[in-house]
Design a protein around this motif. Structure first.
Motif, short mmCIF file in Angstrom:
data_model
loop_
_atom_site.label_atom_id
_atom_site.label_comp_id
_atom_site.label_asym_id
_atom_site.label_seq_id
_atom_site.Cartn_x
_atom_site.Cartn_y
_atom_site.Cartn_z
N ASP A 13 0.81 -1.22 0.00
CA ASP A 13 0.00 0.00 0.00
C ASP A 13 0.85 1.27 0.00
N SER A 14 1.98 1.24 0.68
CA SER A 14 2.92 2.37 0.65
C SER A 14 4.19 1.89 -0.05
N PHE A 15 4.70 2.71 -0.97
CA PHE A 15 5.87 2.29 -1.73
C PHE A 15 6.65 3.50 -2.20
N ILE A 16 7.85 3.24 -2.68
CA ILE A 16 8.73 4.27 -3.23
C ILE A 16 8.75 4.11 -4.75
N LEU A 17 8.48 5.20 -5.46
CA LEU A 17 8.48 5.21 -6.92
C LEU A 17 9.66 6.05 -7.39
N SER A 18 10.48 5.50 -8.27
CA SER A 18 11.57 6.22 -8.91
C SER A 18 11.20 6.45 -10.37
N ILE A 19 11.24 7.71 -10.81
CA ILE A 19 10.95 8.04 -12.20
C ILE A 19 12.28 8.28 -12.89
N ASP A 20 12.59 7.45 -13.88
CA ASP A 20 13.91 7.47 -14.53
C ASP A 20 14.25 8.80 -15.20
N ALA A 21 13.35 9.34 -16.01
CA ALA A 21 13.66 10.52 -16.81
C ALA A 21 13.98 11.75 -15.97
N SER A 22 13.29 11.91 -14.85
CA SER A 22 13.49 13.10 -14.02
C SER A 22 14.34 12.83 -12.78
N ASN A 23 14.74 11.57 -12.59
CA ASN A 23 15.51 11.17 -11.40
C ASN A 23 14.79 11.50 -10.10
N GLU A 24 13.47 11.51 -10.14
CA GLU A 24 12.69 11.80 -8.94
C GLU A 24 12.41 10.53 -8.16
N ILE A 25 12.32 10.69 -6.86
CA ILE A 25 11.95 9.60 -5.96
C ILE A 25 10.75 10.09 -5.18
N LEU A 26 9.61 9.36 -5.30
CA LEU A 26 8.37 9.77 -4.67
C LEU A 26 7.90 8.75 -3.65
N VAL A 27 7.46 9.21 -2.51
CA VAL A 27 6.82 8.36 -1.52
C VAL A 27 5.35 8.31 -1.90
N CYS A 28 4.82 7.11 -2.13
CA CYS A 28 3.46 6.95 -2.64
C CYS A 28 2.60 6.09 -1.71
N ARG A 29 1.29 6.34 -1.79
CA ARG A 29 0.30 5.55 -1.06
C ARG A 29 -0.80 5.16 -2.05
N ALA A 30 -0.98 3.86 -2.26
CA ALA A 30 -1.97 3.37 -3.23
C ALA A 30 -3.37 3.80 -2.81
N MET A 31 -4.10 4.37 -3.77
CA MET A 31 -5.47 4.80 -3.53
C MET A 31 -6.47 3.87 -4.22
N TRP A 32 -6.07 3.30 -5.36
CA TRP A 32 -6.89 2.33 -6.07
C TRP A 32 -5.97 1.42 -6.87
N ARG A 33 -6.52 0.26 -7.24
CA ARG A 33 -5.75 -0.74 -8.00
C ARG A 33 -6.63 -1.42 -9.03
N LYS A 34 -5.99 -1.79 -10.11
CA LYS A 34 -6.55 -2.71 -11.09
C LYS A 34 -5.51 -3.82 -11.21
N ALA A 35 -5.74 -4.80 -12.04
CA ALA A 35 -4.80 -5.91 -12.18
C ALA A 35 -3.43 -5.44 -12.63
N ASP A 36 -3.40 -4.39 -13.47
CA ASP A 36 -2.12 -3.94 -14.02
C ASP A 36 -1.87 -2.44 -13.86
N GLU A 37 -2.60 -1.76 -12.96
CA GLU A 37 -2.41 -0.33 -12.72
C GLU A 37 -2.61 0.01 -11.26
N ILE A 38 -1.95 1.08 -10.83
CA ILE A 38 -2.13 1.60 -9.48
C ILE A 38 -2.26 3.11 -9.59
N GLY A 39 -3.25 3.66 -8.90
CA GLY A 39 -3.36 5.10 -8.74
C GLY A 39 -2.89 5.41 -7.32
N ALA A 40 -1.95 6.31 -7.18
CA ALA A 40 -1.37 6.55 -5.86
C ALA A 40 -1.28 8.04 -5.56
N ALA A 41 -1.43 8.36 -4.29
CA ALA A 41 -1.22 9.73 -3.81
C ALA A 41 0.26 9.87 -3.48
#
Length: 99
Positions: A50-78
């Motif tokens: 439910d809580s995870f760290i997302l790294s975006i390659d192009a911008s070298n950003e690291i985001l702390v995320c919290r899943a708000m919704w899920r599908k089998a192959d997608e996650i929407g996170a705050a």
């Protein structure tokens, strides 16, 4: 259609990775992002905590995320903008007490 988002989204379509634990990360695609959220696609969304760290390659950003919704192959996170950081900007200095 009624828009429920508090901020507009920007399409990205960038590669990234989600840290599942200290030893494992999963590649993903960051489809879009807003000031307070992100939508990512990956093959096995159910294995991401439910809580995870997302790294975006192009911008070298690291985001702390919290899943708000899920599908089998997608996650929407705050994301917490206060905790977002670029690796080059992290303050790694430790305060040392005088002896």
């Amino acid at each position: 259609m009624f828009e429920r988002r508090s901020a507009p989204r920007t399409r990205l379509n960038e590669t990234g990775s989600i840290s599942v634990d200290e030893h494992r990360s999963i590649p993903c695609i960051v489809y879009d992002r807003s000031a307070g959220g992100v939508r990512v696609a990956l093959p096995d969304a159910e294995i991401v905590p439910d809580s995870f760290i997302l790294s975006i390659d192009a911008s070298n950003e690291i985001l702390v995320c919290r899943a708000m919704w899920r599908k089998a192959d997608e996650i929407g996170a705050a994301t917490d903008a206060r905790e977002a950081a670029r690796p080059g900007r992290l303050n790694l200095r430790r305060e040392v007490e005088p002896i």
